[in-house]
Design a protein around this motif. Structure first.
Motif, PDB file in Angstrom:
ATOM      1  N   ASP A 164       0.326  -0.790   0.347  1.00  0.00           N
ATOM      2  CA  ASP A 164       0.009   0.345   0.123  1.00  0.00           C
ATOM      3  C   ASP A 164       0.892   1.020  -0.084  1.00  0.00           C
ATOM      4  OD1 ASP A 164      -2.172   1.713   0.004  1.00  0.00           O
ATOM      5  OD2 ASP A 164      -2.203   1.375   2.725  1.00  0.00           O
ATOM      6  N   ALA A 165       0.557   2.512  -0.879  1.00  0.00           N
ATOM      7  CA  ALA A 165       1.417   3.234  -0.925  1.00  0.00           C
ATOM      8  C   ALA A 165       0.448   4.743  -0.641  1.00  0.00           C
ATOM      9  CB  ALA A 165       2.048   3.853  -2.436  1.00  0.00           C
ATOM     10  N   GLY A 166      -0.713   4.576  -0.391  1.00  0.00           N
ATOM     11  CA  GLY A 166      -2.184   5.226  -0.363  1.00  0.00           C
ATOM     12  C   GLY A 166      -2.492   5.829  -1.355  1.00  0.00           C
ATOM     13  N   ASN A 167      -3.770   6.173  -0.668  1.00  0.00           N
ATOM     14  CA  ASN A 167      -5.118   6.415  -1.639  1.00  0.00           C
ATOM     15  C   ASN A 167      -5.141   5.529  -2.605  1.00  0.00           C
ATOM     16  OD1 ASN A 167      -5.321   9.593  -0.287  1.00  0.00           O
ATOM     17  ND2 ASN A 167      -3.799  10.387  -1.770  1.00  0.00           N
ATOM     18  N   GLY A 168      -5.412   4.308  -2.493  1.00  0.00           N
ATOM     19  CA  GLY A 168      -5.319   3.472  -3.188  1.00  0.00           C
ATOM     20  C   GLY A 168      -4.067   2.922  -3.915  1.00  0.00           C
TER      21      GLY A 168
ATOM     22  N   PHE B 263       3.859   3.198  -9.219  1.00  0.00           N
ATOM     23  CA  PHE B 263       2.385   2.817  -8.594  1.00  0.00           C
ATOM     24  C   PHE B 263       1.359   2.974  -9.052  1.00  0.00           C
ATOM     25  CE2 PHE B 263       6.011   6.534  -6.715  1.00  0.00           C
ATOM     26  CZ  PHE B 263       5.121   5.964  -5.671  1.00  0.00           C
ATOM     27  N   GLY B 264       0.627   1.672  -9.346  1.00  0.00           N
ATOM     28  CA  GLY B 264       0.010   1.812  -9.663  1.00  0.00           C
ATOM     29  C   GLY B 264      -1.517   1.686  -9.036  1.00  0.00           C
ATOM     30  N   THR B 265      -2.891   2.060  -9.735  1.00  0.00           N
ATOM     31  CA  THR B 265      -3.970   1.806  -9.259  1.00  0.00           C
ATOM     32  C   THR B 265      -5.400   1.326  -9.878  1.00  0.00           C
ATOM     33  OG1 THR B 265      -5.894   2.286  -7.889  1.00  0.00           O
ATOM     34  CG2 THR B 265      -4.577   3.730  -9.761  1.00  0.00           C
ATOM     35  N   ASP B 266      -6.198   0.238  -9.251  1.00  0.00           N
ATOM     36  CA  ASP B 266      -7.695  -0.079  -9.971  1.00  0.00           C
ATOM     37  C   ASP B 266      -8.684   0.412  -9.731  1.00  0.00           C
ATOM     38  OD1 ASP B 266      -5.527  -2.043 -11.638  1.00  0.00           O
ATOM     39  OD2 ASP B 266      -6.066  -3.333  -9.771  1.00  0.00           O
ATOM     40  N   PHE B 267      -8.517   1.473  -8.643  1.00  0.00           N
ATOM     41  CA  PHE B 267      -9.749   2.524  -7.651  1.00  0.00           C
ATOM     42  C   PHE B 267      -9.413   3.858  -7.130  1.00  0.00           C
ATOM     43  CE2 PHE B 267      -8.717  -2.126  -6.806  1.00  0.00           C
ATOM     44  CZ  PHE B 267      -9.473  -3.157  -6.172  1.00  0.00           C
ATOM     45  N   ASP B 268     -10.749   4.102  -7.594  1.00  0.00           N
ATOM     46  CA  ASP B 268     -10.949   4.931  -6.751  1.00  0.00           C
ATOM     47  C   ASP B 268     -10.770   5.399  -5.767  1.00  0.00           C
ATOM     48  OD1 ASP B 268     -13.644   4.868  -6.098  1.00  0.00           O
ATOM     49  OD2 ASP B 268     -14.128   5.438  -8.159  1.00  0.00           O
ATOM     50  N   SER B 269     -10.995   6.832  -5.191  1.00  0.00           N
ATOM     51  CA  SER B 269     -11.083   7.591  -4.133  1.00  0.00           C
ATOM     52  C   SER B 269     -12.285   6.923  -3.236  1.00  0.00           C
ATOM     53  CB  SER B 269     -10.940   8.827  -4.037  1.00  0.00           C
ATOM     54  OG  SER B 269     -11.789   9.392  -4.708  1.00  0.00           O
TER      55      SER B 269
ATOM     56  N   ARG C  62     -13.667   0.366  -8.346  1.00  0.00           N
ATOM     57  CA  ARG C  62     -13.271  -0.050  -9.729  1.00  0.00           C
ATOM     58  C   ARG C  62     -13.303   0.923 -11.125  1.00  0.00           C
ATOM     59  NH1 ARG C  62      -9.712  -0.755 -12.654  1.00  0.00           N
ATOM     60  NH2 ARG C  62      -9.207  -3.561 -13.759  1.00  0.00           N
ATOM     61  N   ILE C  63     -12.327   1.212 -11.286  1.00  0.00           N
ATOM     62  CA  ILE C  63     -11.559   2.821 -12.192  1.00  0.00           C
ATOM     63  C   ILE C  63     -12.489   1.811 -13.379  1.00  0.00           C
ATOM     64  CG2 ILE C  63     -10.648   3.974 -13.183  1.00  0.00           C
ATOM     65  CD1 ILE C  63      -8.389   3.561 -10.929  1.00  0.00           C
ATOM     66  N   ASN C  64     -13.666   2.443 -13.935  1.00  0.00           N
ATOM     67  CA  ASN C  64     -14.327   1.683 -15.280  1.00  0.00           C
ATOM     68  C   ASN C  64     -14.210   3.807 -16.156  1.00  0.00           C
ATOM     69  OD1 ASN C  64     -17.059   2.072 -14.928  1.00  0.00           O
ATOM     70  ND2 ASN C  64     -16.621   2.546 -12.904  1.00  0.00           N
TER      71      ASN C  64
ATOM     72  N   ALA D 132     -14.050   3.226 -22.533  1.00  0.00           N
ATOM     73  CA  ALA D 132     -15.623   2.701 -21.525  1.00  0.00           C
ATOM     74  C   ALA D 132     -15.465   1.355 -21.120  1.00  0.00           C
ATOM     75  CB  ALA D 132     -16.740   2.177 -22.506  1.00  0.00           C
ATOM     76  N   GLU D 133     -13.981   0.607 -20.733  1.00  0.00           N
ATOM     77  CA  GLU D 133     -14.853  -0.419 -19.751  1.00  0.00           C
ATOM     78  C   GLU D 133     -14.125  -0.763 -18.602  1.00  0.00           C
ATOM     79  OE1 GLU D 133     -11.424  -2.705 -22.534  1.00  0.00           O
ATOM     80  OE2 GLU D 133     -13.799  -3.287 -22.523  1.00  0.00           O
ATOM     81  N   GLU D 134     -13.295  -1.136 -17.494  1.00  0.00           N
ATOM     82  CA  GLU D 134     -12.679  -1.069 -16.310  1.00  0.00           C
ATOM     83  C   GLU D 134     -11.186  -0.798 -17.147  1.00  0.00           C
ATOM     84  OE1 GLU D 134     -12.912  -4.437 -14.346  1.00  0.00           O
ATOM     85  OE2 GLU D 134     -14.949  -4.230 -13.823  1.00  0.00           O
ATOM     86  N   TYR D 135     -10.500  -0.043 -16.410  1.00  0.00           N
ATOM     87  CA  TYR D 135      -8.801   0.745 -17.160  1.00  0.00           C
ATOM     88  C   TYR D 135      -7.893   0.469 -15.975  1.00  0.00           C
ATOM     89  CZ  TYR D 135     -10.714   5.294 -16.309  1.00  0.00           C
ATOM     90  OH  TYR D 135     -11.559   5.993 -16.114  1.00  0.00           O
ATOM     91  N   SER D 136      -6.679   1.306 -16.045  1.00  0.00           N
ATOM     92  CA  SER D 136      -6.706   1.195 -14.234  1.00  0.00           C
ATOM     93  C   SER D 136      -4.867   2.041 -14.630  1.00  0.00           C
ATOM     94  CB  SER D 136      -5.421  -0.104 -14.330  1.00  0.00           C
ATOM     95  OG  SER D 136      -6.197  -0.639 -13.681  1.00  0.00           O
ATOM     96  N   LEU D 137      -4.394   3.147 -13.932  1.00  0.00           N
ATOM     97  CA  LEU D 137      -4.134   4.016 -13.604  1.00  0.00           C
ATOM     98  C   LEU D 137      -2.051   3.308 -13.208  1.00  0.00           C
ATOM     99  CD1 LEU D 137      -6.421   7.336 -13.050  1.00  0.00           C
ATOM    100  CD2 LEU D 137      -5.329   6.770 -15.347  1.00  0.00           C
ATOM    101  N   PHE D 138      -1.487   4.345 -13.965  1.00  0.00           N
ATOM    102  CA  PHE D 138      -0.073   3.723 -13.221  1.00  0.00           C
ATOM    103  C   PHE D 138       0.880   5.259 -13.520  1.00  0.00           C
ATOM    104  CE2 PHE D 138       4.466   0.954 -14.101  1.00  0.00           C
ATOM    105  CZ  PHE D 138       3.668   0.293 -13.172  1.00  0.00           C
TER     106      PHE D 138
END
Length: 517
Positions: A355-359, A395-401, A405-407, A486-492
């Motif tokens: 965990d790096a914080g903020n999801g 730093f990677g995340t699949d989720f919002d705050s 799930r980010i989509n 339009a579908e699920e995605y991730s941020l990095f």
């Protein structure tokens, strides 16, 4: 879904202990109340013992520990238990083996399918621009650098790689062994000087040739070199980088002349790719074939100190399966099951790092995995060829705050307050990946934003907000827009040559805030 880290247990561990022994009997006037400490090891490493009846000497090294008995009647259940550990442990090693084998088929240094740098063993190829979104060689590429790629077979001969004078431009060569652990450091942050460098295998006993600046030894003959040369997203920098990357080369020692060589990588020939189609990464590990390949891979990759017992237990099972078709079938079953039940859960960012914080999650020991089999395999599954943490923090995340799930049904913003951009000496970027961890094609051909972009617009308060959504946030915000599917995605987030606040965990990535549901 919460992914629980599974503990890898090496069956049959070696232990060495030195303990005081208390005399339990004595002769004549011996003082039985005083403990008698045995002498320490002598120069041979063996414990020097007095003539004491009944003492069994404890092992003092891995070589002293008895291993599995050959020919023991192993049950299907036991074979599958060890087989599951063997699959999780060896997956990255087999993966590297198969990537090197694919590169070895290259007829010349060029571009596989016109997009991926590829070269025969002990050579490399370079791009002269960002990597194209069509490539399927490896997940989570970036569009901040001009990439190069090459694999070695150092059992044949050493390989020479060149470092041109990059001036003030950030650059780094990732140089890893078959475990994907780094064994050499070359880059701007290391003050590596322009010159010619040699990669050698574990058994090389030669002398450094005249004209070679340094020699780096790999613990395995199969290794990989991935140059990364930073480039601004401007036509001017695309032109400026070409004469530099044209000097990034690798070739066998037998072709070494002592002079820096050049090639025009912008004219690299295409290597036909019969497997160009597909949405996911090339399947470098095929579960049905895994245990057929593993014995050869274990021969290529010698055990690390402390791994001898693990190797012995796995080899016992492989030997038994070689003689018993039913046990071989049982291993195939466990390979297929483990891929589906465990490896699949490691693919998303939530299945890797801490965990790096903020999801967000971050890797701590990339390219320095040692015996962290979980982290090595999870990284190989979702983001192979990550640099060492001192070179790059990811730093990677699949989720919002809100934990969702980010989509693409929502619009998001990622705001870096004034003075809180990722603190780096190299560069930083925020990249969007689709469900397969590749770029999402869009009309702007934009897949990341960061240091390379010269038209980012700051807020009145000096903050930087990046808008992440499928549709344009408006003309006045479009320079800060990351187009989303339009579908699920991730941020990095990438932070190359991170400063102390990142390395020490004091800098926290910003929240992924929902601005429209």
């Amino acid at each position: 879904m919460t992914i629980q880290r599974r503990q890898f247990i090496a069956l049959g561990a070696a232990a060495a202990a030195a303990v005081p022994l208390v005399a339990s009997c004595a002769k004549g006037g011996d003082d039985v109340s005083a403990p008698q400490t045995l002498p320490m090891s002598d120069q041979t490493g063996k414990v020097a013992l007095p003539d004491q009846k009944g003492q069994v000497i404890a092992p003092t090294s891995a070589a002293d520990v008895p291993g599995p008995v050959p020919g023991a009647p192993l049950s299907k259940e036991y074979v599958q238990a060890v087989g599951r550990t063997a699959y999780l442990w060896g997956w990255p090693l087999v993966n590297m083996h198969n990537r090197q084998a694919k590169f070895a088929q290259a007829p010349y240094p060029g571009l596989l399918g016109g997009v991926l740098p590829m070269a025969p063993a002990n050579q490399l190829a370079m791009l002269s621009d960002y990597i194209a979104p069509e490539q399927r060689f490896v997940t989570c590429p970036n569009q901040d650098v001009a990439y190069g790629a090459g694999f070695t077979d150092l059992s044949k001969e050493p390989a020479v790689f060149q470092v041109p004078d990059f001036g003030d431009r950030f650059w780094v060569y990732q140089i890893v062994d078959q475990r994907t652990d780094s064994f050499a450091q070359a880059g701007k942050q290391y003050d590596t000087t322009p010159g010619l460098y040699l990669l050698v295998g574990p058994d090389w006993n030669g002398e450094k040739p005249a004209g070679i600046d340094a020699v780096y030894r790999s613990s395995t003959n199969k290794a990989a070199v991935f140059p990364r040369v930073f480039m601004d997203d401007t036509d001017a920098d695309r032109a400026a980088i070409k004469p530099l990357v044209n000097q990034v080369m690798m070739y066998p020692l037998s072709e070494f002349t002592g002079e820096m060589r050049t090639t025009d990588w912008s004219k690299a020939k295409t290597i036909p790719n019969p497997n160009a189609s597909g949405k996911t990464e090339t399947a470098w590990v095929v579960p049905d074939k895994y245990f057929e390949q593993l014995p050869a891979v274990m021969d290529e990759v010698k055990p690390l100190p402390g791994e001898e017992a693990l190797y012995a237990s796995i080899r016992q099972v492989l030997d038994a399966a070689k003689e018993d078709p039913q046990l071989a079938e049982a291993l195939t079953e466990v390979a297929v099951g483990t891929e589906k039940e465990i490896l699949a859960t490691m693919f998303e960012f939530r299945g890797n790092g801490i965990d790096a914080g903020n999801g967000w999650r971050t890797q701590m020991n990339a390219a320095q995995f040692g015996t962290d089999y979980f982290q090595r395999t999870a990284t190989a599954k979702g983001n192979m060829f990550s640099n060492m943490a001192s070179e790059t923090k990811y730093f990677g995340t699949d989720f919002d705050s809100d934990g969702g799930r980010i989509n693409g049904s929502k619009a998001y913003s990622v705001t870096f307050p004034k003075g809180q951009l990722p603190p780096v000496n190299g560069f930083w970027s925020l990249t969007l990946y689709n469900k397969q961890h590749f770029f999402h094609p869009n009309k702007l051909n934009r897949y990341s934003l960061g240091t390379k972009n010269k038209d980012l617009v700051l807020g009145d308060d000096g903050s930087l907000t990046i808008y992440v959504q499928p549709d344009s946030p408006g003309a006045d915000k479009e320079s800060n827009w990351l187009p989303a599917p339009a579908e699920e995605y991730s941020l990095f987030i990438r932070a190359y040559w991170p400063q102390e606040p990142i390395i020490e965990g004091k800098w926290m990535p910003p929240s992924v805030s929902t601005v429209r549901s």
